[in-house]
Design a protein around this motif. Sequence first.
Motif, PDB file in Angstrom:
ATOM      1  N   ASN A 147       0.828  -1.214   0.000  1.00 51.63           N
ATOM      2  CA  ASN A 147       0.000   0.000   0.000  1.00 51.63           C
ATOM      3  C   ASN A 147       0.859   1.259   0.000  1.00 51.63           C
ATOM      4  O   ASN A 147       0.530   2.251  -0.658  1.00 51.63           O
ATOM      5  CB  ASN A 147      -0.935   0.000   1.212  1.00 51.63           C
ATOM      6  CG  ASN A 147      -2.082  -0.988   1.054  1.00 51.63           C
ATOM      7  OD1 ASN A 147      -2.481  -1.304  -0.062  1.00 51.63           O
ATOM      8  ND2 ASN A 147      -2.599  -1.479   2.169  1.00 51.63           N
ATOM      9  N   ILE A 148       1.975   1.227   0.720  1.00 51.57           N
ATOM     10  CA  ILE A 148       2.852   2.398   0.779  1.00 51.57           C
ATOM     11  C   ILE A 148       3.582   2.597  -0.546  1.00 51.57           C
ATOM     12  O   ILE A 148       3.655   3.711  -1.081  1.00 51.57           O
ATOM     13  CB  ILE A 148       3.863   2.254   1.936  1.00 51.57           C
ATOM     14  CG1 ILE A 148       3.137   2.352   3.284  1.00 51.57           C
ATOM     15  CG2 ILE A 148       4.944   3.329   1.849  1.00 51.57           C
ATOM     16  CD1 ILE A 148       4.019   2.026   4.479  1.00 51.57           C
ATOM     17  N   LEU A 149       4.136   1.496  -1.109  1.00 53.45           N
ATOM     18  CA  LEU A 149       4.934   1.610  -2.325  1.00 53.45           C
ATOM     19  C   LEU A 149       4.085   1.886  -3.557  1.00 53.45           C
ATOM     20  O   LEU A 149       4.506   2.594  -4.470  1.00 53.45           O
ATOM     21  CB  LEU A 149       5.752   0.336  -2.536  1.00 53.45           C
ATOM     22  CG  LEU A 149       6.903   0.107  -1.543  1.00 53.45           C
ATOM     23  CD1 LEU A 149       7.514  -1.275  -1.729  1.00 53.45           C
ATOM     24  CD2 LEU A 149       7.986   1.173  -1.724  1.00 53.45           C
ATOM     25  N   CYS A 150       2.892   1.313  -3.607  1.00 56.87           N
ATOM     26  CA  CYS A 150       2.030   1.508  -4.788  1.00 56.87           C
ATOM     27  C   CYS A 150       1.156   2.751  -4.682  1.00 56.87           C
ATOM     28  O   CYS A 150       0.658   3.250  -5.696  1.00 56.87           O
ATOM     29  CB  CYS A 150       1.142   0.281  -4.990  1.00 56.87           C
ATOM     30  SG  CYS A 150       2.052  -1.207  -5.460  1.00 56.87           S
ATOM     31  N   LYS A 151       0.946   3.214  -3.451  1.00 60.84           N
ATOM     32  CA  LYS A 151       0.066   4.362  -3.213  1.00 60.84           C
ATOM     33  C   LYS A 151      -1.298   4.123  -3.859  1.00 60.84           C
ATOM     34  O   LYS A 151      -1.974   3.155  -3.561  1.00 60.84           O
ATOM     35  CB  LYS A 151       0.726   5.646  -3.730  1.00 60.84           C
ATOM     36  CG  LYS A 151       1.912   6.084  -2.891  1.00 60.84           C
ATOM     37  CD  LYS A 151       2.420   7.423  -3.351  1.00 60.84           C
ATOM     38  CE  LYS A 151       3.577   7.902  -2.469  1.00 60.84           C
ATOM     39  NZ  LYS A 151       4.105   9.193  -2.912  1.00 60.84           N
ATOM     40  N   GLU A 152      -1.694   5.014  -4.772  1.00 57.57           N
ATOM     41  CA  GLU A 152      -3.012   4.903  -5.395  1.00 57.57           C
ATOM     42  C   GLU A 152      -3.005   4.019  -6.643  1.00 57.57           C
ATOM     43  O   GLU A 152      -4.045   3.737  -7.220  1.00 57.57           O
ATOM     44  CB  GLU A 152      -3.532   6.304  -5.780  1.00 57.57           C
ATOM     45  CG  GLU A 152      -3.639   7.268  -4.607  1.00 57.57           C
ATOM     46  CD  GLU A 152      -4.571   6.741  -3.524  1.00 57.57           C
ATOM     47  OE1 GLU A 152      -5.606   6.141  -3.873  1.00 57.57           O
ATOM     48  OE2 GLU A 152      -4.250   6.919  -2.334  1.00 57.57           O
ATOM     49  N   LYS A 153      -1.816   3.586  -7.058  1.00 56.63           N
ATOM     50  CA  LYS A 153      -1.730   2.779  -8.277  1.00 56.63           C
ATOM     51  C   LYS A 153      -2.245   1.365  -8.019  1.00 56.63           C
ATOM     52  O   LYS A 153      -2.117   0.854  -6.906  1.00 56.63           O
ATOM     53  CB  LYS A 153      -0.284   2.715  -8.762  1.00 56.63           C
ATOM     54  CG  LYS A 153       0.288   4.044  -9.221  1.00 56.63           C
ATOM     55  CD  LYS A 153       1.631   3.865  -9.898  1.00 56.63           C
ATOM     56  CE  LYS A 153       2.642   3.254  -8.947  1.00 56.63           C
ATOM     57  NZ  LYS A 153       3.977   3.154  -9.566  1.00 56.63           N
ATOM     58  N   PRO A 154      -2.791   0.712  -9.043  1.00 53.82           N
ATOM     59  CA  PRO A 154      -3.232  -0.681  -8.879  1.00 53.82           C
ATOM     60  C   PRO A 154      -2.047  -1.584  -8.548  1.00 53.82           C
ATOM     61  O   PRO A 154      -0.928  -1.356  -9.025  1.00 53.82           O
ATOM     62  CB  PRO A 154      -3.827  -1.035 -10.255  1.00 53.82           C
ATOM     63  CG  PRO A 154      -4.058   0.264 -10.939  1.00 53.82           C
ATOM     64  CD  PRO A 154      -3.061   1.232 -10.395  1.00 53.82           C
TER      65      PRO A 154
END
Length: 653
Positions: free
Chosen positions: A390-397
């Motif tokens: 969740n931290i590394l991808c942020k809002e990206k799928p």
Amino acid sequence: MDLFETIKSSVGIRQIVEYYIGPLNRAKKVSCPFHKDKTPSLSIDENKNMFKCFSAGCDFAGDGITLVARLKNIDNFEAAKQIAQDFHLNIDIDNLISEHPVMKIKTYIKECIQNVSKTDYFEKRGLDEYTIKAYFLGYDVKEKAVVIPYSSALTYYQRRSVVDKKFYKSKTEEAGEEPLWNAQALGRQDKTPVFIVESPICALSIMQYGGLAVALCGCGYNKLVETLKKKPTNSTIILCLDNDDAGVKTTEKIIKEFKALKIKYLQQNIAGECKDPNELLMKNADALCLNIQKAINKAKAISRERTDLIKASDLCKLEIEPKKWIVDNMIPEGLSMLVAASKIGKSWMVLQLGIAVSSGEEFLNEQTHQSSVLYYALEDSDERMIGRLNILCKEKPKPTNLFIQLETKTLDTGLMEELEHRVKEIPNLKLIIIDTFQMIRGQAKKNETAYSFDYRELVLLRRFCAENHIAILLIHHARKMLDENDVFNMINGSNGVLGALDNAYFIYKKKRTAKDEPSTLTQTGRDVFTIERLIQKSDTEGKWTKVGSPEEEAERRKREKVDNSPVTKSILALLKAQPSGWTGTTRDFIKASLEILGGLYVGTEQEVGREIKDIEIELLRRYNIDHTMKHSNNGNKHSFFPKQKYNLFNYNK
């Protein structure tokens, strides 16, 4: 009664074995004449009238006729005649042979061979006189059709009309099931590459120029696969089916089967822009000859074992496939290890790497080549992995081709078998990350030194990488003491660790007490440059980034500006469409750009002219594109042409 059934009903298997080989012992066995071991291993079954050799590596079996045919090096008809004569059978053997359906086929083919000079069909297809004679090609005068036997046994053939191109094949009830054309080529054990094509005429085209070829003949690929299952080959199979949709789809199915059976193969287009090899032979025989030789050299490189003896002159002829990069200039195929002290952020880095590779995004400013990734997070939990993703991808799928596994076996309890299964199970798997190496280690053998233990385990993984053309990245801990002379001396373990790896990477801080001090990522190995990168991890975003000097950052921004410029994209697109060069006014350039790039705005004439001048040096330096400009009545005329054509599009986008 059938010829062969007449012989077998007249003379039993015991009589034949004892007459031609020697007396059987009490166990109904005798020494097999087809191998050196003299221990009685050839056994008979009188009820079935059959024999079988049970010696490892022999497994020769059959009936009495089969035995005599191999002993005397003759065909089954001659063997039947030999048995009839030796046992003084009161039968009209010559009449039985002549009336046998297969013998009728042989007689027919031989008549057609005699008439082959009455057609020029084969010459028009590019085949020379030697090929026509060597492969027993014939012509049926009555049917006005060429005849192509499937082997030198002349027991099966196909006939093609030279008038209406209609095909005819031997009847199954007469000749048996249709075989592959030149199927015996698949049984060789000398590592000679074997080409697989669709038609005999294409196989003959390859054989004419020194290749060994087998044709599917419309049998489908199942017969090929089943043949190789029964008798595995040491050769590399070169797949060069027709360049059409059917050929492509069949090739994909064969490759899937070959991967499951671990058959070495090479997919190679030797027909160029033509539909098949024979079409290229008719258009340009020299081109086909060159393509065949290139394919053979590539295939030899694939099938070659490290224990094989090879001349230096032959070694230099091999076409070795260059190692493919997972991350440009950093991680190629092979076995690599990332080493760092505890709590420095190794797991964050490799998860970031996995996301980047599976998404095709940059990693530490280097381009990745998108593929599936398997990440063994053996020291983590579901909760921790979810949080980091969740931290590394942020809002990206989240990537759908990044696979995570939290537990696995060790190297001595089945890990290698699991990895083989994962490679088959996960499409396009090119990178496996194992975090950490210590979690998959087995037990040392009795009296095994630390060096031998380390080297043995890592070599298993290195061979797996080479066989499957993938990269494995192991995560490992460093010793606590910093060695400023050679950081790789800090790898936890013996010297066997570094010696067995293809490549190694080390993260460390030169001043451990300086919290804000960037870390140094050093890499070395067989396939990577020995370089250092300054990197830093963000405490809030979890990501590692490359930290460059002001000069490096300015250069990077300049490079990105040139790469992303619509003018650059337009020039590259124009030269891709016209490789010899493009010339036109600024207005012509804008118009052509709008057409090629689908309406992408590049600017006014003045803006475009200035930008072309600004990026002129970068075009030459990075893309080898020369730009010249001349003043004309219609405005400035620009010319773009490749300085070195073979380098024009040699860049990653």
